[in-house]
Design a protein around this motif. Structure first.
Motif, short mmCIF file in Angstrom:
data_model
loop_
_atom_site.label_atom_id
_atom_site.label_comp_id
_atom_site.label_asym_id
_atom_site.label_seq_id
_atom_site.Cartn_x
_atom_site.Cartn_y
_atom_site.Cartn_z
N UNK A 187 30.57 23.37 116.88
CA UNK A 187 31.66 22.51 116.39
C UNK A 187 32.94 23.32 116.22
N UNK A 188 32.85 24.51 115.65
CA UNK A 188 34.04 25.36 115.45
C UNK A 188 34.67 25.72 116.80
N UNK A 189 33.84 26.02 117.79
CA UNK A 189 34.35 26.37 119.12
C UNK A 189 35.11 25.18 119.71
N UNK A 190 34.52 23.99 119.62
CA UNK A 190 35.16 22.78 120.16
C UNK A 190 36.44 22.45 119.40
N UNK A 191 36.40 22.56 118.08
CA UNK A 191 37.59 22.29 117.27
C UNK A 191 38.74 23.21 117.67
N UNK A 192 38.43 24.49 117.90
CA UNK A 192 39.46 25.47 118.28
C UNK A 192 40.07 25.14 119.64
N UNK A 221 40.62 21.94 120.59
CA UNK A 221 41.29 20.65 120.49
C UNK A 221 40.41 19.42 120.48
N UNK A 222 39.10 19.57 120.40
CA UNK A 222 38.23 18.40 120.32
C UNK A 222 38.18 17.97 118.85
N UNK A 223 38.63 16.76 118.58
CA UNK A 223 38.70 16.25 117.21
C UNK A 223 37.32 16.10 116.59
N UNK A 224 37.23 16.40 115.30
CA UNK A 224 35.95 16.29 114.59
C UNK A 224 35.38 14.88 114.62
#
Length: 187
Positions: free
Chosen positions: A89-94, A96-99
């Motif tokens: 999740x942290x990788x995706x958030x970094x 630009x993938x919204x939570x």
């Protein structure tokens, strides 16, 4: 001697692994040409160390992020153990993938558990399974055995992987294929 311990399950697993590959024909897609699915299930993998994904896990995450970007998946479900899923999740958030596009399933230590949980606890029926090409045939076999209408998304290398790592993964996959047949028969 240790190498011989691996040789027997690998040799026995080649048959099921080949069968899984035949069954997966027509179900495996590249990110850019994949049909849209409401949910992409992204399978976890071990970490290099806490908070740092392996190269193979990064390939899966890159493919998942691209599916969201191309509007080929409305939502991602990240599966694995808690530390893996949080790192994913942290990788995706970094990137630009919204939570709110991401759901976490921290209850699955094995691939078969990810699919059983997705079907029973999450109520999913149709998914795109995001994993590395060597892992897709067995994953699709297990997903379909769990009652999911599953297609596969090949997480192709965006970064190089050593030949040794790939050989180890293919050998592991052949051995894991034996266990997959057993698991489905027992369940």
């Amino acid at each position: 001697m240790r190498e011989l311990a691996y040789l027997v399950p690998v040799a026995l697993g080649i048959g099921p692994a080949a069968w899984f590959r035949l069954r997966a024909r027509g179900l495996v897609h590249e990110v850019g040409t994949a049909p849209a699915r409401p949910v992409a299930l992204v399978l976890g993998a071990k970490l290099l160390r806490p908070g740092v994904p392996t190269t193979l896990l990064v390939h899966r995450l890159e493919a998942a992020a691209r599916l969201v970007e191309l509007k080929k998946a409305e939502r991602l479900v990240l599966t694995g153990l808690a530390e893996e899923v949080e790192t994913m999740q942290a990788w995706l958030r970094a990137r630009g993938v919204a939570d709110d596009r991401v759901a976490l399933d921290c209850s699955s230590a094995r691939t078969i558990e990810s699919f059983a949980h997705a079907r029973k606890a999450l109520g999913l029926t149709a998914v795109a399974v995001v994993t590395n090409p060597f892992h897709l045939p067995r994953s699709l076999y297990l997903a379909r055995a769990a009652g999911l209408d599953a297609i596969g998304i090949a997480a192709r290398p965006g970064m190089p992987v050593s030949a040794r790592t790939m050989a180890r993964n293919w050998a592991r996959e052949a051995a894991a294929s034996l266990r997959a047949v057993w698991d489905v028969a027992v369940r």
